[in-house]
Enzyme design. Sequence first.
Site, PDB file in Angstrom:
ATOM      1  N   ASP A  54      -1.193  -3.251 -10.919  1.00 23.84           N
ATOM      2  CA  ASP A  54      -0.617  -4.574 -11.471  1.00 23.84           C
ATOM      3  C   ASP A  54      -1.981  -5.250 -12.015  1.00 23.84           C
ATOM      4  OD1 ASP A  54       1.918  -3.879  -9.875  1.00 23.84           O
ATOM      5  OD2 ASP A  54       1.237  -5.370  -8.471  1.00 23.84           O
ATOM      6  N   GLU A  95      -0.477   0.705   0.594  1.00 31.69           N
ATOM      7  CA  GLU A  95      -2.157   0.387   1.029  1.00 31.69           C
ATOM      8  C   GLU A  95      -2.371  -0.390   2.361  1.00 31.69           C
ATOM      9  OE1 GLU A  95      -0.398  -1.100  -1.339  1.00 31.69           O
ATOM     10  OE2 GLU A  95      -1.791  -1.019  -3.279  1.00 31.69           O
ATOM     11  N   ASP A 102       5.386   3.351  -4.271  1.00 34.11           N
ATOM     12  CA  ASP A 102       4.796   2.445  -4.985  1.00 34.11           C
ATOM     13  C   ASP A 102       3.799   1.760  -3.373  1.00 34.11           C
ATOM     14  OD1 ASP A 102       3.199   0.227  -5.836  1.00 34.11           O
ATOM     15  OD2 ASP A 102       5.251  -0.914  -6.514  1.00 34.11           O
TER      16      ASP A 102
END
Length: 862
Positions: free
Chosen positions: A642, A572, A569
């Site tokens: 998400d 960024e 995950d």
Amino acid sequence: MTILKITNKHHKHLNNPFPSNPRSLPFIQGTLFFNPQTVPSDQIFSIGKDYQLSWISKNGGSLSISHQSQPNRPMWSTIPGEAFISAVTAETEVEESRGSFVIKDKNVHLICNHQTIEDIRVINQSDISSQVKDQDLTPGYVGLNQEFPVLLITGRVFRVKKEKSRGGLSGIGENNWNYVEKEHSVVARYWLLFDQKTSDQVGFQVRLGKPNLQSPQRVSPNVYKGFSRKLGRVRRRRVEWCWLFSRRKGFIKVSSSEEENEARKATGFAELNRICLTYSSERNERFFGFGEQFSHMDFKGKRVPIFVQEQGIGRGDQPITFAANLVSYRAGGDWSTTYAPSPFYMTSKMKSLYLEGYNYSVFDLTRHDRVQIQIHGDVIEGRILHGNSPSELIEHLTETIGRPPELPRWIISGAVVGMQGGTDNVRRVWDELQSYHVPVSAFWLQDWVGQRETVIGSQLWWNWEVDTTRYSGWQQLTEDLSAQHIKVMTYCNPCLAPMHKKPNTRRHLFEEAKKLDILVKDISGEPYMVPNTAFDVGMMDLTHPHAASWFKQILQEMVDDGVRGWMADFGEDACLYSGEDPISAHNRYPELWAKINREFVEEWKTARVGKQMEDPEEALVFFMRAGFRDSPKWAMLFWEGDQMVSWQANDGIKSAVVGLLSSGLSGYAFNHSDTGGYCAVNLPFFKYQRSEELLLRWMELNAFTTVFRTHEGNKPASNSQFYTSHKSLSHFARFANVYKAWTFYRIQLVKEASQKGLPVCRHLFLHYPDDEHVHSLTYEQFLVGSEILVVPVLDKGKKDVKAYFPVGERCAWKHIWTQKLYTIQGSEALVEAPIGYPAIFVRDGSVIGETFLDNLRQLDIL
């Protein structure tokens, strides 16, 4: 002059719910001039062995690049009489809060919007070897792989400032005022190089010299014909400046003796730090790509920023975007925010271009007749692609940026069941799934590290080791599942949380990383702590030479416990150990994160070669949400992040389809979304909860993506789950088997993707580029490969859909539930699609289609 200012807004508790658009550069326009003494009137120049550049002097002058086999079909061209290179000096302000960013252009100090062409030069290999002497070009070394000839265009970009002062009045009224123009020209040299990179790509590089102040008294009167009439005269100077045209393949040296000295004499101007590249477009040209985009497929008329960040909560859908922005600075995002952008596009006119490097860029497509790329930095590098179809353009793109490996057979053979709650809960649901005959390939247990409750719901302890209290008998669980050919998958990310509040912790990874000095630091030298809802985390600096090997040890321990896949995950955020520009480092970070994970997978695979009992189905896999241009080379699989548990367009089930298809056109061959969405909100005035209907429709959608994976979401108790009721379990079993029924075709498509870069799920544009109606489609329908047409239900309460049958190959489409044939190309039809029977079509007579239908019959679905 302050060039870069970074501000964090983490701790603002009340914010503007309707933030304004960030301040940005205007669309820069200027005039093109050329020297008729050194630039020919009309001429064709070769670029490598396959391409040519045409220079036409009429209407002010223009350039056009084409493949020699199609000289009348330009791949790239400029606008006659208008500058195609311009440059700016401006300040950059970055505001950041919890992974959401806004980049502003502030205090524009200088715009050099006009351009001259002084020379167009073909450079042959013989020129390099003979060291041709020239006032502007002294060849250096060029790599053996360089494709000759290359083409060098030189000239200047400049600004002329007109100061108007009032003179004497010769009459009454404003129109009779006399004005005296004092001309001050700021000039900077540029070098533009075109070279053939491959048989399908032309490279381009633009570099700038330093800006100089040029006063009127020093201007030579005889340089440009007609120049003095418009903008004053610019004195021609010799240039001396060295730079590398290609760091990997050697360089050509451009040099002389005066510019740097004159630059030192100039006052008031910093180095130019923006380049604008402007070129032509057609009014009806559609622009696709730009990575994983969630709101639009066609970007004509928009300004598209290329920057990795959180996609946002709502992204313009109301009222949730209002609420998210109110409580966290710009957390709502907008139509352009995305985890995985790419500076790449292809158009309906079969034109395509991408930028190399990682600098922040904006593609301004707001004008009907032109494109302008605005890039931060004094260098721009990229490639222009040649192809006759969208499929060819994707192949040519991925040939360079990279393609994913074939996925392990196990992850595409059945459902990946997203579960939480501990060992007993997993075993209970496993028993239920067996009783409903659900084909299961893996259990994805994201809470394997333990769970904490925060203001947004259930979150994880970011310390990547199994929580033996929550998952007692962990190794036995993985062994029992493995005995039934079911893998265990987990979760990790490149951030680490302090563990002083968590019991039963064996390793404190945050403290280990801090001691190893592999965390991103703030200006005081301490770990830079990133707020994440109710807790702060440190972030690994992936440019640190010890970071990769340390994290691979963590992955090794996870795999040694029986884990065969994981969600990698985040990714960024930026890394600063390397000392590189923080904005470009930020865009590079997700590729570094993917590279570490991929290297571990390959090293683990290599270590198993030749061992007894080697099982090819024991292959590892990881999936990511963050990415940039070259991520397909490193990441094995993507998921879309998400989405809200909603029907809305910008952040919900519809945006999941748009993200799937836009990423596919950008080289991301394998992608999927959380079935049912992820983000639920349970506040007094803002409630977003996953309904049973939404969950069932999302199952129908995701049964036709690369991976069929569920997720309980951030608030499992507020969401309908696949195990909630007999109805939801039966529906899940039905569409897990639908997914199983086209496994044979999925295997073919996965192999094709690894060889050609073509996505499994495809926008119709990929196969029907000449059908203009197809250009306007977004989330309404898509293809699986070329043989299955999916028209999902994406609106609450709908029991039918409008299907469009494209113009192209002559074939009928067969509705899988009724066997009805739709034979009229370019037609629409209203098709019934009650829950359990989404509108799915196969090509009539297709071997793939008939095999799919046979498999559905064998599974008692038809």
